[in-house]
Design a protein around this motif. Sequence first.
Motif, PDB file in Angstrom:
ATOM      1  N   ARG A  28      46.062  52.573  28.685  1.00 37.58           N
ATOM      2  CA  ARG A  28      46.836  51.995  27.596  1.00 37.58           C
ATOM      3  C   ARG A  28      46.872  52.937  26.389  1.00 37.58           C
ATOM      4  NH1 ARG A  28      47.610  46.547  28.706  1.00 37.58           N
ATOM      5  NH2 ARG A  28      47.506  46.335  30.960  1.00 37.58           N
ATOM      6  N   ASN A  29      47.902  52.756  25.561  1.00 37.33           N
ATOM      7  CA  ASN A  29      48.061  53.619  24.394  1.00 37.33           C
ATOM      8  C   ASN A  29      46.927  53.483  23.399  1.00 37.33           C
ATOM      9  OD1 ASN A  29      50.496  54.622  25.333  1.00 37.33           O
ATOM     10  ND2 ASN A  29      51.704  53.005  24.362  1.00 37.33           N
ATOM     11  N   TYR A  30      46.232  52.334  23.407  1.00 35.63           N
ATOM     12  CA  TYR A  30      45.156  52.150  22.433  1.00 35.63           C
ATOM     13  C   TYR A  30      43.869  52.844  22.861  1.00 35.63           C
ATOM     14  CZ  TYR A  30      44.095  48.257  25.655  1.00 35.63           C
ATOM     15  OH  TYR A  30      43.833  47.489  26.756  1.00 35.63           O
ATOM     16  N   GLY A  31      43.930  53.625  23.917  1.00 37.68           N
ATOM     17  CA  GLY A  31      42.757  54.437  24.264  1.00 37.68           C
ATOM     18  C   GLY A  31      41.940  53.913  25.411  1.00 37.68           C
ATOM     19  N   GLY A  32      42.318  52.771  26.012  1.00 35.94           N
ATOM     20  CA  GLY A  32      41.564  52.261  27.149  1.00 35.94           C
ATOM     21  C   GLY A  32      41.679  53.196  28.340  1.00 35.94           C
ATOM     22  N   CYS A  33      40.579  53.429  29.014  1.00 36.19           N
ATOM     23  CA  CYS A  33      40.572  54.327  30.154  1.00 36.19           C
ATOM     24  C   CYS A  33      39.854  53.635  31.308  1.00 36.19           C
ATOM     25  CB  CYS A  33      39.874  55.642  29.811  1.00 36.19           C
ATOM     26  SG  CYS A  33      39.849  56.825  31.167  1.00 36.19           S
ATOM     27  N   TYR A  34      40.529  53.491  32.442  1.00 30.63           N
ATOM     28  CA  TYR A  34      39.974  52.778  33.580  1.00 30.63           C
ATOM     29  C   TYR A  34      39.596  53.771  34.663  1.00 30.63           C
ATOM     30  CZ  TYR A  34      42.073  48.988  31.004  1.00 30.63           C
ATOM     31  OH  TYR A  34      42.415  48.120  30.009  1.00 30.63           O
ATOM     32  N   ASP A  35      38.332  53.835  34.958  1.00 29.54           N
ATOM     33  CA  ASP A  35      37.790  54.800  35.900  1.00 29.54           C
ATOM     34  C   ASP A  35      37.374  54.072  37.168  1.00 29.54           C
ATOM     35  OD1 ASP A  35      36.478  56.722  37.301  1.00 29.54           O
ATOM     36  OD2 ASP A  35      34.997  57.185  35.767  1.00 29.54           O
ATOM     37  N   LYS A  36      38.077  54.345  38.271  1.00 27.78           N
ATOM     38  CA  LYS A  36      37.793  53.652  39.525  1.00 27.78           C
ATOM     39  C   LYS A  36      36.371  53.921  40.000  1.00 27.78           C
ATOM     40  CE  LYS A  36      39.576  53.123  44.237  1.00 27.78           C
ATOM     41  NZ  LYS A  36      40.597  53.581  45.195  1.00 27.78           N
ATOM     42  N   SER A  37      35.855  55.097  39.688  1.00 29.39           N
ATOM     43  CA  SER A  37      34.518  55.445  40.171  1.00 29.39           C
ATOM     44  C   SER A  37      33.435  54.565  39.550  1.00 29.39           C
ATOM     45  CB  SER A  37      34.210  56.919  39.880  1.00 29.39           C
ATOM     46  OG  SER A  37      34.139  57.154  38.482  1.00 29.39           O
ATOM     47  N   THR A  38      33.717  53.963  38.384  1.00 22.11           N
ATOM     48  CA  THR A  38      32.737  53.087  37.740  1.00 22.11           C
ATOM     49  C   THR A  38      33.179  51.625  37.760  1.00 22.11           C
ATOM     50  OG1 THR A  38      33.726  53.407  35.551  1.00 22.11           O
ATOM     51  CG2 THR A  38      32.015  54.950  36.217  1.00 22.11           C
ATOM     52  N   MET A  39      34.298  51.328  38.403  1.00 18.51           N
ATOM     53  CA  MET A  39      34.838  49.975  38.410  1.00 18.51           C
ATOM     54  C   MET A  39      34.011  49.065  39.316  1.00 18.51           C
ATOM     55  SD  MET A  39      38.713  48.738  39.342  1.00 18.51           S
ATOM     56  CE  MET A  39      39.406  49.895  38.157  1.00 18.51           C
ATOM     57  N   LYS A  40      33.665  47.911  38.796  1.00 16.88           N
ATOM     58  CA  LYS A  40      32.951  46.911  39.585  1.00 16.88           C
ATOM     59  C   LYS A  40      33.949  45.882  40.118  1.00 16.88           C
ATOM     60  CE  LYS A  40      28.764  47.628  36.829  1.00 16.88           C
ATOM     61  NZ  LYS A  40      28.081  48.446  37.854  1.00 16.88           N
ATOM     62  N   THR A  41      33.473  44.971  40.953  1.00 17.62           N
ATOM     63  CA  THR A  41      34.375  44.032  41.620  1.00 17.62           C
ATOM     64  C   THR A  41      33.799  42.623  41.583  1.00 17.62           C
ATOM     65  OG1 THR A  41      35.152  45.779  43.111  1.00 17.62           O
ATOM     66  CG2 THR A  41      35.591  43.501  43.763  1.00 17.62           C
ATOM     67  N   LEU A  42      34.658  41.659  41.272  1.00 16.04           N
ATOM     68  CA  LEU A  42      34.292  40.253  41.262  1.00 16.04           C
ATOM     69  C   LEU A  42      35.103  39.509  42.319  1.00 16.04           C
ATOM     70  CD1 LEU A  42      32.908  37.755  39.931  1.00 16.04           C
ATOM     71  CD2 LEU A  42      34.927  37.602  38.455  1.00 16.04           C
ATOM     72  N   PHE A  43      34.421  38.791  43.197  1.00 11.67           N
ATOM     73  CA  PHE A  43      35.072  37.897  44.144  1.00 11.67           C
ATOM     74  C   PHE A  43      35.020  36.489  43.548  1.00 11.67           C
ATOM     75  CE2 PHE A  43      34.029  41.575  46.545  1.00 11.67           C
ATOM     76  CZ  PHE A  43      34.943  41.653  47.588  1.00 11.67           C
ATOM     77  N   LEU A  44      36.182  35.849  43.447  1.00 15.58           N
ATOM     78  CA  LEU A  44      36.294  34.538  42.806  1.00 15.58           C
ATOM     79  C   LEU A  44      36.686  33.484  43.831  1.00 15.58           C
ATOM     80  CD1 LEU A  44      36.344  32.932  40.079  1.00 15.58           C
ATOM     81  CD2 LEU A  44      38.808  33.217  40.177  1.00 15.58           C
ATOM     82  N   LEU A  45      35.902  32.396  43.899  1.00 19.35           N
ATOM     83  CA  LEU A  45      36.144  31.331  44.867  1.00 19.35           C
ATOM     84  C   LEU A  45      36.639  30.071  44.170  1.00 19.35           C
ATOM     85  CD1 LEU A  45      32.954  31.726  47.118  1.00 19.35           C
ATOM     86  CD2 LEU A  45      35.081  33.051  47.119  1.00 19.35           C
ATOM     87  N   HIS A  46      37.751  29.553  44.635  1.00 19.41           N
ATOM     88  CA  HIS A  46      38.354  28.365  44.022  1.00 19.41           C
ATOM     89  C   HIS A  46      37.643  27.091  44.468  1.00 19.41           C
ATOM     90  CE1 HIS A  46      40.297  27.002  47.739  1.00 19.41           C
ATOM     91  NE2 HIS A  46      40.686  28.249  47.962  1.00 19.41           N
ATOM     92  N   GLY A  47      38.020  25.994  43.840  1.00 24.99           N
ATOM     93  CA  GLY A  47      37.402  24.707  44.119  1.00 24.99           C
ATOM     94  C   GLY A  47      38.185  23.876  45.121  1.00 24.99           C
ATOM     95  N   TYR A  48      37.676  22.688  45.374  1.00 24.74           N
ATOM     96  CA  TYR A  48      38.299  21.725  46.296  1.00 24.74           C
ATOM     97  C   TYR A  48      39.718  21.411  45.834  1.00 24.74           C
ATOM     98  CZ  TYR A  48      38.698  17.372  49.052  1.00 24.74           C
ATOM     99  OH  TYR A  48      39.090  16.380  49.911  1.00 24.74           O
ATOM    100  N   ALA A  49      40.646  21.438  46.784  1.00 22.55           N
ATOM    101  CA  ALA A  49      42.066  21.173  46.532  1.00 22.55           C
ATOM    102  C   ALA A  49      42.728  22.286  45.739  1.00 22.55           C
ATOM    103  CB  ALA A  49      42.276  19.827  45.825  1.00 22.55           C
ATOM    104  N   GLY A  50      42.025  23.432  45.540  1.00 22.77           N
ATOM    105  CA  GLY A  50      42.606  24.572  44.847  1.00 22.77           C
ATOM    106  C   GLY A  50      43.084  25.618  45.827  1.00 22.77           C
ATOM    107  N   ASP A  51      43.490  26.772  45.288  1.00 22.94           N
ATOM    108  CA  ASP A  51      43.873  27.904  46.128  1.00 22.94           C
ATOM    109  C   ASP A  51      43.667  29.187  45.346  1.00 22.94           C
ATOM    110  OD1 ASP A  51      46.071  28.285  44.420  1.00 22.94           O
ATOM    111  OD2 ASP A  51      47.460  27.255  45.760  1.00 22.94           O
ATOM    112  N   TYR A  52      44.094  30.308  45.918  1.00 28.89           N
ATOM    113  CA  TYR A  52      43.800  31.594  45.307  1.00 28.89           C
ATOM    114  C   TYR A  52      44.672  31.915  44.092  1.00 28.89           C
ATOM    115  CZ  TYR A  52      47.779  33.398  48.072  1.00 28.89           C
ATOM    116  OH  TYR A  52      49.013  33.610  48.628  1.00 28.89           O
ATOM    117  N   SER A  53      45.520  30.969  43.675  1.00 31.95           N
ATOM    118  CA  SER A  53      46.282  31.180  42.445  1.00 31.95           C
ATOM    119  C   SER A  53      45.480  30.771  41.209  1.00 31.95           C
ATOM    120  CB  SER A  53      47.589  30.384  42.486  1.00 31.95           C
ATOM    121  OG  SER A  53      47.334  28.984  42.499  1.00 31.95           O
TER     122      SER A  53
END
Length: 257
Positions: A28-53
């Motif tokens: 981004r223009n404001y100076g944010g820098c995203y480095d895949k080598s340091t990127m972590k990952t979150l797996f998110l699980l939905h609730g009953y009657a929900g879905d991946y949206s």
Amino acid sequence: MSQLDIKFFSESLNRYTSFSMYIPDDKRNYGGCYDKSTMKTLFLLHGYAGDYSNWMPLQISEKLNFSVVIPNGENSFWLDRMSTGHKYCTFVGSELVNYVRKTFGLALSAEDTAIMGYSMGGFGALHTALAYPETFGKVAALSSALILYSVAEMKPGDDNGIANYDYYRECFGELKNLIQSDNNPETLVKRLLGQKSTLPEIYMACGTDDFLLENNRQFHDFLLSCGVNHTYIESKGTHDMAFWNEYAVKFAEEMFG
């Protein structure tokens, strides 16, 4: 922020399934820098009657530089069911993680991988992290549906207003054996402690007006009795997305900040 909707064939589910993925891979223009080598990952699980949206405010993903993987678990309680093609715990804890590793080069270590869920997904996050502690270094469980003790007392023909005996038996197996089974997170905690294995860092939150409050307190007390360090928070709130979004952000900051 890249948004992907991915369809692939799952051996665990014996069919094609889909998941969403968000990767903060732009600059981004404001100076944010995203480095895949340091990127972590979150797996998110939905609730009953929900879905991946279902999700939390995604700006926290950009701010803290972590990708998000959101599978579709239907109303499975994120467990390996008895019938063929319904191994949802194996799907998330092994197959999906390995797919993300191979395809995107992410979630390569427990240190870089966390799992979070709300309601049924909170239960699923706890259970999956404890079933795969070598994969998930952190777990955040919001308003978790830790209903095992009440479900274990159900008899054929019973219905608790949310689902009937047959549904819970399909999810959890023979209900009379549930408390001692591997579908009970308490069983997994005891096993890991007995093996002197490292447990994932555990974060829990539940609203004081939530109908699942006592269930969460019970698991919190169990962890205390076992000497398991964890974060447990109760605050004003009920069983809704406003509470889950608030603590999804707070716990993401704890896990990835």
